[in-house]
Design a protein around this motif. Sequence first.
Motif, PDB file in Angstrom:
ATOM      1  N   ALA A  32      64.934  74.008  53.886  1.00 29.37           N
ATOM      2  CA  ALA A  32      65.399  72.888  54.705  1.00 29.37           C
ATOM      3  C   ALA A  32      65.304  71.604  53.889  1.00 29.37           C
ATOM      4  N   THR A  33      66.400  70.874  53.812  1.00 30.57           N
ATOM      5  CA  THR A  33      66.403  69.623  53.057  1.00 30.57           C
ATOM      6  C   THR A  33      66.769  68.434  53.913  1.00 30.57           C
ATOM      7  N   ALA A  34      67.408  68.644  55.035  1.00 33.07           N
ATOM      8  CA  ALA A  34      67.923  67.540  55.836  1.00 33.07           C
ATOM      9  C   ALA A  34      66.859  66.872  56.696  1.00 33.07           C
ATOM     10  N   ASP A  35      65.662  67.391  56.715  1.00 28.79           N
ATOM     11  CA  ASP A  35      64.626  66.847  57.579  1.00 28.79           C
ATOM     12  C   ASP A  35      63.660  65.902  56.852  1.00 28.79           C
ATOM     13  N   ASP A  37      62.315  62.288  56.185  1.00 25.54           N
ATOM     14  CA  ASP A  37      62.341  60.923  56.703  1.00 25.54           C
ATOM     15  C   ASP A  37      62.077  59.945  55.555  1.00 25.54           C
ATOM     16  N   THR A  76      66.348  58.377  49.918  1.00 22.57           N
ATOM     17  CA  THR A  76      66.462  59.566  50.767  1.00 22.57           C
ATOM     18  C   THR A  76      67.450  60.565  50.180  1.00 22.57           C
TER      19      THR A  76
END
Length: 96
Positions: A32-35, A37, A76
């Motif tokens: 998972a990379t989209a999480d 912050d 980010t």
Amino acid sequence: MPGQDIIDDTTDDYERLENELVAQDRDASRVATADIDEATARRLVGDLVEDDVVTPIPDQRILVHEPSSKPFESITQLAVFHRGWQAATDADPEDN
């Protein structure tokens, strides 16, 4: 097949189920990379700068990911890219 009722044929249903299960397995094995912050991205990029994986270029306001030579303006985006890049380079060649 002669005499086979098309309503009783479940071959297509089985193939759709198999395809869905394979897709779910692939999704579960991906990193998972989209999480990420903002705070997590700042910590990760800070660590990468300390480890000389990322080079800041202050006058151009960019960060360069040294292993890939990719420039980034966003912390980010760089953090997400690095996680994906690292997952791809750490992947076992037998998985492909």
